[in-house]
Design a protein around this motif. Structure first.
Motif, PDB file in Angstrom:
ATOM      1  N   GLU A  35       0.884  -1.156   0.000  1.00  0.00           N
ATOM      2  CA  GLU A  35       0.000   0.000   0.000  1.00  0.00           C
ATOM      3  C   GLU A  35       0.922   1.205   0.000  1.00  0.00           C
ATOM      4  O   GLU A  35       1.832   1.309   0.838  1.00  0.00           O
ATOM      5  CB  GLU A  35      -0.906   0.029   1.230  1.00  0.00           C
ATOM      6  CG  GLU A  35      -1.837   1.220   1.209  1.00  0.00           C
ATOM      7  CD  GLU A  35      -2.739   1.287   2.433  1.00  0.00           C
ATOM      8  OE1 GLU A  35      -3.640   2.140   2.433  1.00  0.00           O
ATOM      9  OE2 GLU A  35      -2.545   0.514   3.384  1.00  0.00           O
ATOM     10  N   GLU A  41      -2.210  10.127  -3.631  1.00  0.00           N
ATOM     11  CA  GLU A  41      -3.287   9.134  -3.657  1.00  0.00           C
ATOM     12  C   GLU A  41      -2.802   7.793  -3.130  1.00  0.00           C
ATOM     13  O   GLU A  41      -1.713   7.342  -3.473  1.00  0.00           O
ATOM     14  CB  GLU A  41      -3.790   8.945  -5.088  1.00  0.00           C
ATOM     15  CG  GLU A  41      -4.463  10.157  -5.676  1.00  0.00           C
ATOM     16  CD  GLU A  41      -4.996   9.879  -7.072  1.00  0.00           C
ATOM     17  OE1 GLU A  41      -5.374   8.719  -7.354  1.00  0.00           O
ATOM     18  OE2 GLU A  41      -5.027  10.816  -7.875  1.00  0.00           O
ATOM     19  N   LYS A  43      -2.655   3.861  -3.119  1.00  0.00           N
ATOM     20  CA  LYS A  43      -2.768   2.825  -4.147  1.00  0.00           C
ATOM     21  C   LYS A  43      -2.270   1.510  -3.577  1.00  0.00           C
ATOM     22  O   LYS A  43      -1.492   1.487  -2.630  1.00  0.00           O
ATOM     23  CB  LYS A  43      -1.915   3.178  -5.372  1.00  0.00           C
ATOM     24  CG  LYS A  43      -2.346   4.424  -6.097  1.00  0.00           C
ATOM     25  CD  LYS A  43      -1.498   4.649  -7.331  1.00  0.00           C
ATOM     26  CE  LYS A  43      -2.028   5.897  -8.038  1.00  0.00           C
ATOM     27  NZ  LYS A  43      -1.601   5.956  -9.403  1.00  0.00           N
TER      28      LYS A  43
END
Length: 159
Positions: A35, A41, A43
């Motif tokens: 992760e 962001e 992802k």
């Protein structure tokens, strides 16, 4: 480059020093789930664990090596052409480490590709960037150890 790894196989990464231990326990050629934060962001990535490359045999020190450690405790030499081609990047190779650089975790044989967010393409650029480092502050240094890029915080000593 620039990604922030939050977890490795669902194990939280609180400190950058946590990751090498987790990856080191994973078997080569197995899948792992990361992760990350990329460009702000979150992802998830599935990656295959590779094998660590054998260290390149020591080569003789170039005559262009910095004769004394820099103010951050580094001696460097130009990156040989064959290494530059293999890594696909410019930089300088560390030949000796002391003081702040040693405390930051930089080792002999590491390749410095960025220092204080500036690309390092030669000894001359390295020396210029080192001379301009702000005293008493920590600056990021991007090294390649083997073929693994790692950012380390380097504390610049007070003048």
């Amino acid at each position: 480059e620039g990604d922030i790894i939050l977890s490795f196989n669902d194990q939280s990464i609180d400190l950058s020093s946590d990751l090498p231990h987790l990856v080191g326990r994973a078997r080569p050629d197995t899948e792992a789930r990361l992760e990350i934060v990329r460009d702000g962001e979150r992802k998830h990535l599935d990656v295959t664990i590779g094998r660590l490359a054998e260290p390149e045999s020591e080569q003789r020190v170039s005559s262009q090596t910095v004769p004394e450690p820099s103010r951050v405790g580094l001696q460097v030499e130009p990156l040989p052409e064959n290494v530059r081609e293999r890594l696909g990047t410019d930089g300088v190779r560390v030949t000796a480490v002391s003081g702040p650089a040693a405390e930051a975790g930089i080792r002999r044989g590491d390749v410095i590709t960025r220092l204080n967010n500036r690309e390092i393409s030669s000894i001359e650029v390295f020396n210029t960037v080192v001379d301009e480092l702000p005293p008493g502050r920590s600056v990021p240094v991007l090294i390649l150890r083997g073929e693994t890029p790692t950012f380390l915080p380097l504390r610049v000593p007070e003048e």
